[in-house]
Design an enzyme around this catalytic site. Structure first.
Site, PDB file in Angstrom:
ATOM      1  N   TYR A  96       5.038 -44.400  54.252  1.00 62.96           N
ATOM      2  CA  TYR A  96       6.236 -44.362  53.065  1.00 62.96           C
ATOM      3  C   TYR A  96       7.340 -45.622  53.209  1.00 62.96           C
ATOM      4  CZ  TYR A  96       3.983 -40.660  51.129  1.00 62.96           C
ATOM      5  OH  TYR A  96       3.019 -39.817  50.376  1.00 62.96           O
ATOM      6  N   GLN A 147       3.638 -40.816  37.365  1.00 64.37           N
ATOM      7  CA  GLN A 147       3.033 -40.099  38.419  1.00 64.37           C
ATOM      8  C   GLN A 147       3.478 -41.432  39.307  1.00 64.37           C
ATOM      9  OE1 GLN A 147      -1.503 -39.134  37.962  1.00 64.37           O
ATOM     10  NE2 GLN A 147      -0.948 -40.396  35.933  1.00 64.37           N
ATOM     11  N   ASP A 177       7.733 -45.048  42.577  1.00 62.97           N
ATOM     12  CA  ASP A 177       8.298 -46.354  42.854  1.00 62.97           C
ATOM     13  C   ASP A 177       9.669 -46.783  42.404  1.00 62.97           C
ATOM     14  OD1 ASP A 177       5.548 -48.022  40.861  1.00 62.97           O
ATOM     15  OD2 ASP A 177       7.532 -47.250  40.367  1.00 62.97           O
ATOM     16  N   HIS A 179       5.861 -36.852  40.145  1.00 65.48           N
ATOM     17  CA  HIS A 179       5.218 -36.727  41.781  1.00 65.48           C
ATOM     18  C   HIS A 179       6.656 -37.046  42.851  1.00 65.48           C
ATOM     19  CE1 HIS A 179       0.898 -36.984  40.251  1.00 65.48           C
ATOM     20  NE2 HIS A 179       1.435 -35.836  39.837  1.00 65.48           N
ATOM     21  N   CYS A 218      15.047 -32.691  53.556  1.00 63.19           N
ATOM     22  CA  CYS A 218      15.037 -32.020  54.957  1.00 63.19           C
ATOM     23  C   CYS A 218      14.053 -31.082  54.958  1.00 63.19           C
ATOM     24  CB  CYS A 218      16.297 -31.336  55.137  1.00 63.19           C
ATOM     25  SG  CYS A 218      16.332 -30.596  57.069  1.00 63.19           S
ATOM     26  N   CYS A 244      17.362 -25.326  55.479  1.00 64.46           N
ATOM     27  CA  CYS A 244      18.147 -26.295  54.950  1.00 64.46           C
ATOM     28  C   CYS A 244      17.810 -26.956  53.775  1.00 64.46           C
ATOM     29  CB  CYS A 244      18.530 -27.562  56.088  1.00 64.46           C
ATOM     30  SG  CYS A 244      19.582 -28.710  55.665  1.00 64.46           S
ATOM     31  N   ASN A 255      -5.888 -49.429  29.875  1.00 66.90           N
ATOM     32  CA  ASN A 255      -6.409 -49.753  31.155  1.00 66.90           C
ATOM     33  C   ASN A 255      -7.269 -50.960  31.338  1.00 66.90           C
ATOM     34  OD1 ASN A 255      -8.186 -49.027  33.445  1.00 66.90           O
ATOM     35  ND2 ASN A 255      -6.950 -47.172  33.265  1.00 66.90           N
TER      36      ASN A 255
HETATM   37  C1  BV8 Z   1      -1.136 -28.888  43.148  1.00 67.23           C
HETATM   38  C2  BV8 Z   1       2.861 -38.552  45.412  1.00 67.23           C
HETATM   39  C3  BV8 Z   1      -1.259 -26.801  43.666  1.00 67.23           C
HETATM   40  C4  BV8 Z   1       2.655 -39.024  46.657  1.00 67.23           C
HETATM   41  C5  BV8 Z   1       0.628 -37.977  44.369  1.00 67.23           C
HETATM   42  C6  BV8 Z   1      -7.897 -29.441  39.678  1.00 67.23           C
HETATM   43  C7  BV8 Z   1      -8.945 -30.193  39.714  1.00 67.23           C
HETATM   44  C8  BV8 Z   1      -9.303 -31.200  40.765  1.00 67.23           C
HETATM   45  C9  BV8 Z   1      -8.317 -31.162  41.754  1.00 67.23           C
HETATM   46  C10 BV8 Z   1      -7.075 -30.242  41.691  1.00 67.23           C
HETATM   47  C11 BV8 Z   1      -7.200 -29.708  40.578  1.00 67.23           C
HETATM   48  N1  BV8 Z   1      -5.693 -29.022  40.576  1.00 67.23           N
HETATM   49  C12 BV8 Z   1      -5.388 -29.341  41.754  1.00 67.23           C
HETATM   50  C13 BV8 Z   1      -6.039 -30.121  42.472  1.00 67.23           C
HETATM   51  C14 BV8 Z   1      -5.809 -30.775  43.905  1.00 67.23           C
HETATM   52  C15 BV8 Z   1      -4.848 -31.964  43.566  1.00 67.23           C
HETATM   53  C16 BV8 Z   1      -5.636 -33.411  42.900  1.00 67.23           C
HETATM   54  O1  BV8 Z   1      -5.215 -33.610  42.079  1.00 67.23           O
HETATM   55  N2  BV8 Z   1      -6.590 -33.632  43.723  1.00 67.23           N
HETATM   56  C17 BV8 Z   1      -7.469 -34.999  43.391  1.00 67.23           C
HETATM   57  C18 BV8 Z   1      -7.088 -35.993  43.963  1.00 67.23           C
HETATM   58  C19 BV8 Z   1      -8.969 -34.613  43.181  1.00 67.23           C
HETATM   59  N3  BV8 Z   1      -3.545 -31.905  43.089  1.00 67.23           N
HETATM   60  C20 BV8 Z   1      -2.727 -31.535  43.800  1.00 67.23           C
HETATM   61  O2  BV8 Z   1      -2.812 -31.472  45.061  1.00 67.23           O
HETATM   62  C21 BV8 Z   1      -1.287 -31.376  42.967  1.00 67.23           C
HETATM   63  N4  BV8 Z   1      -0.397 -30.148  43.654  1.00 67.23           N
HETATM   64  O3  BV8 Z   1      -2.398 -28.899  42.638  1.00 67.23           O
HETATM   65  O4  BV8 Z   1      -0.718 -27.983  43.684  1.00 67.23           O
HETATM   66  C22 BV8 Z   1      -0.440 -25.582  43.985  1.00 67.23           C
HETATM   67  C23 BV8 Z   1       0.104 -24.714  42.967  1.00 67.23           C
HETATM   68  C24 BV8 Z   1       0.664 -23.790  43.584  1.00 67.23           C
HETATM   69  C25 BV8 Z   1       1.148 -23.675  45.130  1.00 67.23           C
HETATM   70  C26 BV8 Z   1       0.689 -24.667  45.777  1.00 67.23           C
HETATM   71  C27 BV8 Z   1      -0.371 -25.858  45.384  1.00 67.23           C
HETATM   72  C28 BV8 Z   1      -0.270 -32.330  43.405  1.00 67.23           C
HETATM   73  C29 BV8 Z   1      -0.847 -33.669  43.003  1.00 67.23           C
HETATM   74  C30 BV8 Z   1       0.258 -34.833  43.300  1.00 67.23           C
HETATM   75  C31 BV8 Z   1      -0.292 -35.654  44.499  1.00 67.23           C
HETATM   76  N5  BV8 Z   1       1.038 -36.648  44.700  1.00 67.23           N
HETATM   77  N6  BV8 Z   1       1.593 -39.125  44.534  1.00 67.23           N
HETATM   78  C32 BV8 Z   1       2.432 -40.507  47.011  1.00 67.23           C
HETATM   79  O5  BV8 Z   1       2.418 -41.497  45.881  1.00 67.23           O
HETATM   80  O6  BV8 Z   1       2.347 -40.891  48.064  1.00 67.23           O
HETATM   81  S1  BV8 Z   1      -0.782 -38.250  43.366  1.00 67.23           S
HETATM   82  C33 BV8 Z   1      -0.960 -39.988  43.383  1.00 67.23           C
HETATM   83  O7  BV8 Z   1      -2.398 -40.370  43.129  1.00 67.23           O
HETATM   84  C34 BV8 Z   1      -0.343 -40.554  42.247  1.00 67.23           C
HETATM   85  O8  BV8 Z   1       1.144 -40.243  42.002  1.00 67.23           O
HETATM   86  C35 BV8 Z   1      -1.128 -40.410  41.033  1.00 67.23           C
HETATM   87  O9  BV8 Z   1      -1.102 -39.421  40.375  1.00 67.23           O
HETATM   88  C36 BV8 Z   1      -2.571 -40.466  41.625  1.00 67.23           C
HETATM   89  C37 BV8 Z   1      -3.103 -41.885  41.620  1.00 67.23           C
HETATM   90  O10 BV8 Z   1      -3.658 -42.045  40.419  1.00 67.23           O
HETATM   91  P1  BV8 Z   1      -3.178 -43.007  39.541  1.00 67.23           P
HETATM   92  O11 BV8 Z   1      -1.773 -43.369  39.443  1.00 67.23           O
HETATM   93  O12 BV8 Z   1      -4.044 -42.989  38.259  1.00 67.23           O
HETATM   94  O13 BV8 Z   1      -3.905 -44.572  39.979  1.00 67.23           O
HETATM   95  P2  BV8 Z   1      -5.272 -44.803  40.326  1.00 67.23           P
HETATM   96  O14 BV8 Z   1      -5.136 -45.879  41.453  1.00 67.23           O
HETATM   97  O15 BV8 Z   1      -6.210 -43.673  40.886  1.00 67.23           O
HETATM   98  O16 BV8 Z   1      -5.706 -45.553  38.975  1.00 67.23           O
HETATM   99  C38 BV8 Z   1      -5.074 -46.481  38.467  1.00 67.23           C
HETATM  100  C39 BV8 Z   1      -5.787 -47.109  37.223  1.00 67.23           C
HETATM  101  O17 BV8 Z   1      -4.928 -48.051  36.641  1.00 67.23           O
HETATM  102  C40 BV8 Z   1      -7.211 -47.234  37.146  1.00 67.23           C
HETATM  103  O18 BV8 Z   1      -7.831 -46.455  36.193  1.00 67.23           O
HETATM  104  C41 BV8 Z   1      -7.114 -48.705  37.042  1.00 67.23           C
HETATM  105  O19 BV8 Z   1      -8.408 -48.917  36.239  1.00 67.23           O
HETATM  106  C42 BV8 Z   1      -5.886 -49.079  36.063  1.00 67.23           C
HETATM  107  N7  BV8 Z   1      -5.300 -50.158  36.318  1.00 67.23           N
HETATM  108  C43 BV8 Z   1      -5.074 -50.992  37.555  1.00 67.23           C
HETATM  109  N8  BV8 Z   1      -4.479 -52.070  37.068  1.00 67.23           N
HETATM  110  C44 BV8 Z   1      -4.203 -52.220  35.755  1.00 67.23           C
HETATM  111  C45 BV8 Z   1      -4.576 -50.884  35.181  1.00 67.23           C
HETATM  112  N9  BV8 Z   1      -4.677 -50.524  33.980  1.00 67.23           N
HETATM  113  C46 BV8 Z   1      -3.890 -51.310  33.118  1.00 67.23           C
HETATM  114  N10 BV8 Z   1      -3.273 -52.488  33.726  1.00 67.23           N
HETATM  115  C47 BV8 Z   1      -3.375 -53.168  35.037  1.00 67.23           C
HETATM  116  N11 BV8 Z   1      -2.748 -53.919  35.447  1.00 67.23           N
HETATM  117 ZN    ZN Z   2      18.733 -30.228  57.078  1.00 63.07          ZN
END
Ligand code: BV8
Ligand code: ZN
Length: 293
Positions: A75, A110, A113, A130, A138, A143, A254
């Site tokens: 991070y 999402q 940054d 997100h 913390c 806390c 996209n």
């Molecule tokens: C939760 C922060 C429940 C951290 C992030 C249902 C179905 C399947 C899975 C699940 C579901 N429900 C929950 C899940 C599990 C999970 C999930 O989604 N898993 C996936 C991976 C299968 N979800 C969770 O865990 C969520 N929490 O469900 O909690 C719960 C409920 C109650 C109690 C307890 C728990 C939390 C999800 C959030 C996780 N944190 N980020 C960090 O960043 O370090 S997610 C992170 O990954 C990003 O924020 C973003 O959301 C994701 C990446 O996706 P994109 O941003 O779309 O990026 P990607 O690279 O994939 O795609 C880029 C796109 O851009 C491409 O299409 C590309 O072609 C295009 N592109 C590239 N360049 C360009 C472009 N387009 C145009 N111009 C360009 N120049």
């Molecule tokens: Zn603390």
């Protein structure tokens, strides 16, 4: 020049719709592709790996439990890269749209940054689903300390990421950092601080989900802009179907075309180049008014 990027019939039908009385409320769902032109890696493809670690594996509570030093180096690297990056014309276009009070507009990002904020996006119309790299919390259960805007870089001497910037491909193991080398809570002094982002397996901040749901329920969303996202993360991806089920239209920005999608406007190419052209009629309104004032 950019116009040629878009098939004229696509641009015309889109412009006719967004300038029509049927398009009063617009929701933008944003992903890593929006910040790609600013030099920040996406999660897909090569961008999905940091050194030899899969980014998604590092973005979990378990990973932090197992090795907080490794997760903090990940991070810190992303904080450093984001601080060195600049918002691009895609961020600026959505920010300008947020200042057009002729339309109901909301951006749900999402991205963690902070580039949309730095593009002067109206903060009342921007939801970080997100969390943010620049929010610290913390980890001590008793806390509730959190710092919503900490841009200190490096956070500790051992987390100086500048040395990591130039050896992206390096897959050598990173130094093990013991807890005393990591940022601690200034309030309880014992708790380790963690990045204020939503990790996989953690629920989204209910305030953000509530504000988004309230916007969608209060206004009939006429159009959702799906910008630079693969739709892999849930529940963020669910908002596209929610708007579709409300009868709203979809415009995808996209670099990859989805050949199975025959309904949406698809703007294929770098969204930092295409968004300004596609949304020009609504941006112009802002400029005209700001000049008048
Ligand atoms: C939760 C922060 C429940 C951290 C992030 C249902 C179905 C399947 C899975 C699940 C579901 N429900 C929950 C899940 C599990 C999970 C999930 O989604 N898993 C996936 C991976 C299968 N979800 C969770 O865990 C969520 N929490 O469900 O909690 C719960 C409920 C109650 C109690 C307890 C728990 C939390 C999800 C959030 C996780 N944190 N980020 C960090 O960043 O370090 S997610 C992170 O990954 C990003 O924020 C973003 O959301 C994701 C990446 O996706 P994109 O941003 O779309 O990026 P990607 O690279 O994939 O795609 C880029 C796109 O851009 C491409 O299409 C590309 O072609 C295009 N592109 C590239 N360049 C360009 C472009 N387009 C145009 N111009 C360009 N120049
Ligand atoms: Zn603390």
């Amino acid at each position: 020049m950019e116009e040629q990027l878009i098939p004229p019939e696509t641009l015309t039908s889109f412009h006719n719709f967004i300038t029509s009385p049927n398009c009063k409320t617009i929701l933008a769902l944003v992903g890593a592709g929006l910040s790609s032109a600013s030099g920040l890696p996406t999660f897909r493809g090569s961008g999905g790996y940091w050194r030899h670690y899969n980014s998604i594996d590092l973005a979990t509570p378990d990973a932090f439990e197992r090795d907080p030093g490794l997760v903090w180096q990940f991070y810190s690297y992303r904080r450093h890269m984001a601080l060195m990056a600049q918002p691009n014309a895609g961020h600026q276009t959505l920010a300008q749209l947020s200042h057009n009070d002729k339309i109901n507009f909301l951006t749900i990002t999402q991205n963690v940054d902070g580039l949309s904020q730095r593009a002067n996006h109206d903060s009342r119309k921007l939801i970080e689903l997100h969390g943010s790299l620049f929010c610290l919390k913390c980890t001590n259960f008793t806390c509730s300390y959190s710092d919503p805007a900490n841009f200190k870089d490096p956070l500790t001497d051992s987390l100086d990421a500048s040395s990591l910037v130039h050896d992206k491909g390096n897959t050598e193991d990173l130094p093990f950092l013991s807890d005393d080398k990591l940022p601690h809570c200034p309030a309880c002094e014992t708790g380790l601080l963690r990045p204020g982002v939503v990790w996989f397996g953690e629920s989204l901040p209910w305030v953000s989900v509530d504000k988004t749901d309230e916007f969608i329920m209060r206004n009939h969303v006429d159009l959702i802009l799906v910008v630079g996202t693969s739709g892999v993360a849930w529940p963020a991806a669910s908002y596209v179907d929610i708007v579709k089920n409300q009868g709203g239209k979809v415009a995808v920005f996209n670099i990859e075309r989805d050949d199975t999608d025959t309904e949406s406007w698809q703007f294929i190419g770098d969204c930092s180049k295409i968004l300004p052209v596609a949304l020009d009629p609504l941006i112009d309104q802002v400029n005209v008014r700001s000049e008048v004032q």
